[in-house]
Write a protein that holds these residues in place. Structure first.
Motif, PDB file in Angstrom:
ATOM      1  N   GLY A   6      23.437  61.921  39.729  1.00  7.96           N
ATOM      2  CA  GLY A   6      23.860  62.303  38.387  1.00  7.96           C
ATOM      3  C   GLY A   6      24.613  61.165  37.734  1.00  7.96           C
ATOM      4  N   ASP A   7      25.376  61.492  36.698  1.00  7.42           N
ATOM      5  CA  ASP A   7      26.038  60.439  35.940  1.00  7.42           C
ATOM      6  C   ASP A   7      27.261  59.914  36.688  1.00  7.42           C
ATOM      7  OD1 ASP A   7      27.067  58.704  34.124  1.00  7.42           O
ATOM      8  OD2 ASP A   7      27.760  60.250  32.718  1.00  7.42           O
ATOM      9  N   VAL A   8      27.121  58.685  37.199  1.00  6.42           N
ATOM     10  CA  VAL A   8      28.280  58.028  37.812  1.00  6.42           C
ATOM     11  C   VAL A   8      28.594  56.743  37.033  1.00  6.42           C
ATOM     12  CG1 VAL A   8      27.886  59.025  40.108  1.00  6.42           C
ATOM     13  CG2 VAL A   8      26.850  56.810  39.534  1.00  6.42           C
ATOM     14  N   GLN A   9      28.230  56.741  35.766  1.00  8.66           N
ATOM     15  CA  GLN A   9      28.424  55.577  34.898  1.00  8.66           C
ATOM     16  C   GLN A   9      27.822  54.311  35.507  1.00  8.66           C
ATOM     17  OE1 GLN A   9      32.374  55.268  33.194  1.00  8.66           O
ATOM     18  NE2 GLN A   9      32.452  57.483  32.837  1.00  8.66           N
ATOM     19  N   PHE A  10      26.653  54.488  36.110  1.00 10.66           N
ATOM     20  CA  PHE A  10      25.943  53.355  36.698  1.00 10.66           C
ATOM     21  C   PHE A  10      25.463  52.433  35.592  1.00 10.66           C
ATOM     22  CE2 PHE A  10      22.170  51.148  38.196  1.00 10.66           C
ATOM     23  CZ  PHE A  10      22.557  50.717  39.455  1.00 10.66           C
ATOM     24  N   ARG A  11      25.720  51.161  35.759  1.00 15.93           N
ATOM     25  CA  ARG A  11      25.285  50.178  34.771  1.00 15.93           C
ATOM     26  C   ARG A  11      24.879  48.902  35.499  1.00 15.93           C
ATOM     27  NH1 ARG A  11      27.255  46.062  31.546  1.00 15.93           N
ATOM     28  NH2 ARG A  11      29.344  46.068  32.441  1.00 15.93           N
ATOM     29  N   ALA A  12      23.624  48.496  35.339  1.00 17.44           N
ATOM     30  CA  ALA A  12      23.191  47.225  35.920  1.00 17.44           C
ATOM     31  C   ALA A  12      23.936  46.111  35.196  1.00 17.44           C
ATOM     32  CB  ALA A  12      21.681  47.059  35.760  1.00 17.44           C
ATOM     33  N   ALA A  13      24.661  45.311  35.935  1.00 16.32           N
ATOM     34  CA  ALA A  13      25.454  44.227  35.336  1.00 16.32           C
ATOM     35  C   ALA A  13      25.489  43.102  36.348  1.00 16.32           C
ATOM     36  CB  ALA A  13      26.883  44.691  35.030  1.00 16.32           C
ATOM     37  N   PRO A  14      24.979  41.909  35.990  1.00 17.95           N
ATOM     38  CA  PRO A  14      24.964  40.822  36.968  1.00 17.95           C
ATOM     39  C   PRO A  14      26.368  40.508  37.472  1.00 17.95           C
ATOM     40  CG  PRO A  14      24.511  40.003  34.748  1.00 17.95           C
ATOM     41  CD  PRO A  14      24.468  41.491  34.678  1.00 17.95           C
ATOM     42  N   LEU A  15      26.432  40.071  38.734  1.00 18.68           N
ATOM     43  CA  LEU A  15      27.697  39.576  39.278  1.00 18.68           C
ATOM     44  C   LEU A  15      27.589  38.065  39.384  1.00 18.68           C
ATOM     45  CD1 LEU A  15      30.045  40.995  41.860  1.00 18.68           C
ATOM     46  CD2 LEU A  15      29.193  38.685  42.272  1.00 18.68           C
ATOM     47  N   VAL A  16      28.569  37.372  38.836  1.00 21.70           N
ATOM     48  CA  VAL A  16      28.556  35.908  38.798  1.00 21.70           C
ATOM     49  C   VAL A  16      29.685  35.402  39.686  1.00 21.70           C
ATOM     50  CG1 VAL A  16      28.690  33.869  37.345  1.00 21.70           C
ATOM     51  CG2 VAL A  16      27.642  35.971  36.450  1.00 21.70           C
ATOM     52  N   ARG A  17      29.274  34.740  40.765  1.00 26.31           N
ATOM     53  CA  ARG A  17      30.263  34.189  41.701  1.00 26.31           C
ATOM     54  C   ARG A  17      30.493  32.737  41.339  1.00 26.31           C
ATOM     55  NH1 ARG A  17      29.204  35.511  47.936  1.00 26.31           N
ATOM     56  NH2 ARG A  17      27.456  34.112  47.578  1.00 26.31           N
ATOM     57  N   LEU A  18      31.737  32.390  41.046  1.00 25.68           N
ATOM     58  CA  LEU A  18      32.074  31.061  40.529  1.00 25.68           C
ATOM     59  C   LEU A  18      32.773  30.244  41.595  1.00 25.68           C
ATOM     60  CD1 LEU A  18      33.319  32.808  37.384  1.00 25.68           C
ATOM     61  CD2 LEU A  18      31.498  31.087  37.298  1.00 25.68           C
ATOM     62  N   ASP A  47      38.152  28.158  33.302  1.00 27.58           N
ATOM     63  CA  ASP A  47      38.010  26.728  33.039  1.00 27.58           C
ATOM     64  C   ASP A  47      36.742  26.267  33.753  1.00 27.58           C
ATOM     65  OD1 ASP A  47      38.013  24.032  32.872  1.00 27.58           O
ATOM     66  OD2 ASP A  47      39.945  23.732  33.844  1.00 27.58           O
ATOM     67  N   PRO A  48      35.643  26.063  33.017  1.00 27.32           N
ATOM     68  CA  PRO A  48      34.374  25.734  33.685  1.00 27.32           C
ATOM     69  C   PRO A  48      34.450  24.406  34.440  1.00 27.32           C
ATOM     70  CG  PRO A  48      34.035  26.265  31.362  1.00 27.32           C
ATOM     71  CD  PRO A  48      35.503  26.109  31.554  1.00 27.32           C
ATOM     72  N   ALA A  49      35.423  23.556  34.118  1.00 25.65           N
ATOM     73  CA  ALA A  49      35.561  22.307  34.860  1.00 25.65           C
ATOM     74  C   ALA A  49      36.109  22.577  36.263  1.00 25.65           C
ATOM     75  CB  ALA A  49      36.484  21.354  34.104  1.00 25.65           C
ATOM     76  N   ALA A  50      36.928  23.622  36.389  1.00 23.28           N
ATOM     77  CA  ALA A  50      37.489  23.953  37.704  1.00 23.28           C
ATOM     78  C   ALA A  50      36.527  24.802  38.520  1.00 23.28           C
ATOM     79  CB  ALA A  50      38.819  24.690  37.529  1.00 23.28           C
ATOM     80  N   LEU A  51      35.660  25.552  37.832  1.00 21.03           N
ATOM     81  CA  LEU A  51      34.680  26.409  38.508  1.00 21.03           C
ATOM     82  C   LEU A  51      33.302  26.092  37.932  1.00 21.03           C
ATOM     83  CD1 LEU A  51      36.710  29.757  38.379  1.00 21.03           C
ATOM     84  CD2 LEU A  51      36.243  28.406  40.434  1.00 21.03           C
ATOM     85  N   PRO A  52      32.765  24.898  38.222  1.00 23.64           N
ATOM     86  CA  PRO A  52      31.547  24.465  37.517  1.00 23.64           C
ATOM     87  C   PRO A  52      30.268  25.129  38.012  1.00 23.64           C
ATOM     88  CG  PRO A  52      32.294  22.750  39.027  1.00 23.64           C
ATOM     89  CD  PRO A  52      33.331  23.829  39.063  1.00 23.64           C
ATOM     90  N   TRP A  53      30.305  25.846  39.145  1.00 23.91           N
ATOM     91  CA  TRP A  53      29.072  26.392  39.707  1.00 23.91           C
ATOM     92  C   TRP A  53      29.082  27.911  39.715  1.00 23.91           C
ATOM     93  CZ3 TRP A  53      25.229  23.115  40.038  1.00 23.91           C
ATOM     94  CH2 TRP A  53      25.542  21.745  40.122  1.00 23.91           C
ATOM     95  N   ALA A  54      27.932  28.480  39.370  1.00 20.50           N
ATOM     96  CA  ALA A  54      27.805  29.934  39.257  1.00 20.50           C
ATOM     97  C   ALA A  54      26.588  30.403  40.036  1.00 20.50           C
ATOM     98  CB  ALA A  54      27.668  30.336  37.790  1.00 20.50           C
ATOM     99  N   GLN A  55      26.806  31.374  40.901  1.00 21.98           N
ATOM    100  CA  GLN A  55      25.701  31.982  41.634  1.00 21.98           C
ATOM    101  C   GLN A  55      25.574  33.416  41.119  1.00 21.98           C
ATOM    102  OE1 GLN A  55      26.416  32.166  45.827  1.00 21.98           O
ATOM    103  NE2 GLN A  55      24.277  32.471  46.361  1.00 21.98           N
TER     104      GLN A  55
END
Lengths: 380, 380
Positions: free
Chosen positions: B88-100, B126-134
Motif C-alpha cells: 500500500g502507500d508507504v510514500q515510495f518514491r524512486a529517487a537516485p542515491l548519489v554517493r560523493l 563543495d564539488p572540489a572537495a567531493l569531485p566524484w559521484a557514484q
C-alpha cells in the motif's frame, strides 16, 4: 616541590608549565630539564605520584615489538631502552609476549611447543583452539606508575618545580589557573586557594581529560576520544618467568603470582557515558558488559576465564578501571602531541603509550627545547 | 484488535506470538498470515502503530543497491519490490542515491555533471572537495513507519489478533506475560492488567530492546548491541525530484522541502549509556557529541552543514533520535533472525533494515510456516 596547601606557593611565571604528571607529562618534564636546563619549568598534578585515578597506574605495562606502529620501530626501541635502565627501578623485566591464534601467522609455531617451558601458561588455554603461537622475544613488562614517579622525581632533582594536589586550568594568553586542593574531614575535595601563573608554553598532558580541558579552557575543538578500560584479575598461578599472553585482543600479563588482564579497546566510549557494572544472564558483575562479552567469547579458547579465578566483581568498585585517551578517537592510534595554538600543546598517550609513549614525550620536549635531533634517528 | 485496556482480552493460547509491531515484527506477522493462515497469531506492541519511541519511525527510509550485502542482492531487490507496491502507500518514491567521494570509485563520474539537473543538491556541497559521484539509479525513499502500520493492518485483516499499548515479557515454556498499559492523568504509564498467554512459538521483534528482553526473560546470553542515532534536519531547499546524497557516511535524504540527515553509525554504544546533548567549544547542543564531530569533519566538503540550516538544537529533546539494534554489535551486519531455544526466535532489523529487513522478516515467517521456498530465490 609543593605537595600540599600548607606549603606556600608564590611563583608567578614559567617558561613551560606541564599539566599532568602521568608518565607522558612527567617524562616530558624530565626530558625538558635535560635538554633545556635554562627553561623555568613547572609540573602540576591534580593527584599524587602517580594519580590514583589516572590511566598510567592501570596501564598494562607491556612493551612489545608487535605493537610498534610501522615506521616507528626505532622510536619504540628507544622507549624500551629508557624503561630498561635510565629511569631507575620501574620493575622492568624482559618477558616474551606470545600471541596465540587459530590460524598460522608469519613466524608462528605450534602453541604446545612455544609454551613447553611454561606449563602454567599452557594450562590457561585450549591449544586445540589456539594452535599457533607467535613469540616476541624482545617483549618486556614494567610498572608505568613507577615510570611516572621516577621521571617526576628526576625532573625535580634536575630543577623543575612540582605542584601536587593541584588542578590546572589553562586559559587564554598563557595564563594557567592553579587550584590547590585539600580534603575536608568529610572526604570532600575542596579548592583551598587559587593562583594564576603565566607560561610561555603550556603542555596539556592530562590523559583522557586533556582534550576536554583544551576545549573548555581555550575554545579549541579537537576530535580525540576516550575509553574506560577495566583490568580484572585472573587468579591462576603464574611465575616470575611466565610470558605475557595475548589472544583475541586480550592481553594476560603475569603479575604478583597471578594474571592481570588488559581487555582490547575496540572503539571510543560516547561523551556522557558513566561506567557501570554489567550483568550476565541476570547476575550483576563489576565488569562492564562489553568486556564481559569479549571474555565470554574467549572462554572456549581460554577455559581459565570460565573458572572461578576471574575477578568479575559485584559492582564497579570491585574491578580497577580508568579512562584512557584515544588519540583521534581511535584505539590503534599512537601517542601524539598536537599544537593547539602558539602557547598550548596537547600531549596524549593512550593504548600504545606502553610501546611508544616515552619517545613521543621526548619528541615534544625536544621540539620545545629547539633540539632538532632525535636520539633514535640516525645522524644526518 | 485491542487498542486500549477498556477492551477486554481473554485469549489464552496462540500458535505464534510476535512481540513488537515495528516494521520487522509487523511484516513477519503479515507474512505468517499469508503463508500459514491456519496458525493462530497474536501481534503485541508496547506503543501504537508505529511506536513513537521505536527505531522504525526514525529510520532513514532509503533503499539503495549500494547497501545490499554481497550475495543478498536478490533478497534486497525483493524487499524493494514489496515497498514499491504490495504494502500500500508507504510514500515510495524512486529517487537516485548519489554517493560523493574525494577519489574516483568504479563507475563514478564528475559530481558537477552527475548533479547538473539538481542545483539544489549541488548547492549543499563543495564539488572540489567531493569531485566524484557514484549514482545508484535504482534507489528509492519510503516511510518505514507506514510500512509497519500497513503491514500490521493487513495482518489484522488477514486474521491476526493485535494488542496495542501492551508490554510483552517472554518467559520459560512459551509463556508470555502481557502487561496492558494505560496512562494516568499525571502522564505516568502504569500496568492496568497482567495476563499470561501460552505460545508454541514466540518471535521477539522488539528492536534495540529485543536482546535484553531475551536475556532477562529467558536467561539466554546474546552478543548483540545497540546504538542511539539522531536524525537532525538540514533546512536547505529540496524538491520532489531531489536525489538522496551520501558523503563520508552521512546520508542526506530530501524530505518535506528540506533534508533529513542519517549520520553514520560507527560502532555500538556501551550498556548503561544515557544519550545526552553535546557541546561545541562550550555551546550546548541537542546533538550528541559523536555526531557533532562527524558533521564538523564534513563541513568543508558539505558547507551547508556549517550554515544556519542545521538543527543542532539546545537539548536532547530538540533532535529526534532512537535506539537501533546492532546485530552482532556491528553497524554493518544485516538484519537477522536467531533461534534462542525451541520456542523463541529473536528478529533484529538494525542499520540495514531499509534495504533487507522485509526479506529477513519474510524468511522467518516462512521458516515458522514450514515453507522452504523463498520468493527471491530461483526455483529448484
Amino acid at each position: 616541590m609543593w605537595a600540599h596547601v600548607g606549603q606556600p606557593f608564590a611563583e608567578t611565571a614559567y617558561d613551560v608549565v606541564v599539566v599532568g604528571a602521568g608518565r607522558m607529562g612527567a617524562f616530558c618534564a624530565r626530558e625538558l630539564r635535560r635538554l633545556a636546563p635554562a627553561l623555568r619549568l613547572l609540573l602540576v598534578e591534580e593527584g599524587g605520584l602517580p594519580n590514583e585515578e589516572g590511566a598510567t597506574l592501570l596501564a598494562p605495562g607491556v612493551w612489545s615489538a608487535h605493537d610498534a606502529p610501522p615506521g616507528r620501530e626505532a622510536e619504540a626501541a628507544w622507549t624500551r631502552a629508557q624503561l630498561a635502565g635510565p629511569l631507575g627501578d620501574v620493575q622492568f623485566r624482559a618477558a616474551p609476549l606470545v600471541r596465540l591464534t587459530a590460524q598460522p601467522t608469519p613466524g608462528s609455531r605450534p602453541t604446545a611447543e612455544a609454551l613447553a617451558a611454561h606449563p602454567e601458561a599452557l594450562a590457561l588455554l585450549d591449544p586445540a583452539a589456539l594452535p599457533w603461537a607467535q613469540v616476541d622475544p624482545a617483549a618486556a613488562t614494567f610498572r608505568p606508575g613507577a615510570v611516572a614517579l621516577n621521571a617526576a622525581q628526576e625532573a625535580v632533582r634536575l630543577g623543575a618545580d612540582l605542584l601536587l594536589n593541584t588542578r590546572a586550568c589553562p586559559g587564554g594568553g598563557g595564563e594557567v589557573t592553579l587550584e590547590r586542593l585539600s580534603v575536608t574531614n568529610t572526604h570532600e575535595v575542596v579548592v583551598h586557594e587559587r593562583r594564576v601563573v603565566r607560561a610561555a608554553q603550556v603542555v596539556i598532558a592530562a590523559g583522557a581529560a586533556g582534550a576536554a580541558l583544551a576545549e573548555h579552557g581555550l575554545g579549541v575543538h579537537t576530535a580525540h576520544g576516550r575509553a574506560y578500560r577495566q583490568s580484572p584479575r585472573l587468579e591462576e598461578p603464574s611465575t616470575e618467568a611466565s610470558p605475557t599472553l595475548r589472544a583475541g585482543g586480550l592481553t594476560l600479563r603475569p603479575q604478583a603470582g597471578g594474571w592481570t588482564l588488559a581487555p582490547a579497546i575496540w572503539h571510543r566510549d560516547p561523551q556522557g557515558y558513566v561506567p557501570g557494572g554489567g550483568a550476565l544472564t541476570g547476575v550483576p558483575t563489576g565488569l562492564r558488559r562489553e568486556t564481559l562479552e569479549d571474555l565470554v567469547a574467549l572462554m572456549d579458547a581460554v577455559p581459565a576465564l570460565a573458572g572461578g579465578g576471574l575477578g568479575l566483581g559485584r559492582s564497579l568498585s570491585d574491578v580497577p578501571g580508568a579512562w584512557l585517551a584515544l588519540p583521534h578517537g581511535r584505539p590503534d592510534a599512537p601517542p601524539l602531541w598536537q599544537r593547539l595554538d602558539e602557547t598550548h600543546t596537547l600531549l596524549l598517550g593512550g593504548p600504545l603509550a606502553d610501546v611508544l609513549g616515552l619517545g613521543v614525550a621526548h619528541g615534544l620536549a625536544a621540539a620545545l627545547a629547539g633540539v632538532p635531533e632525535r636520539p633514535w634517528a640516525p645522524a644526518g
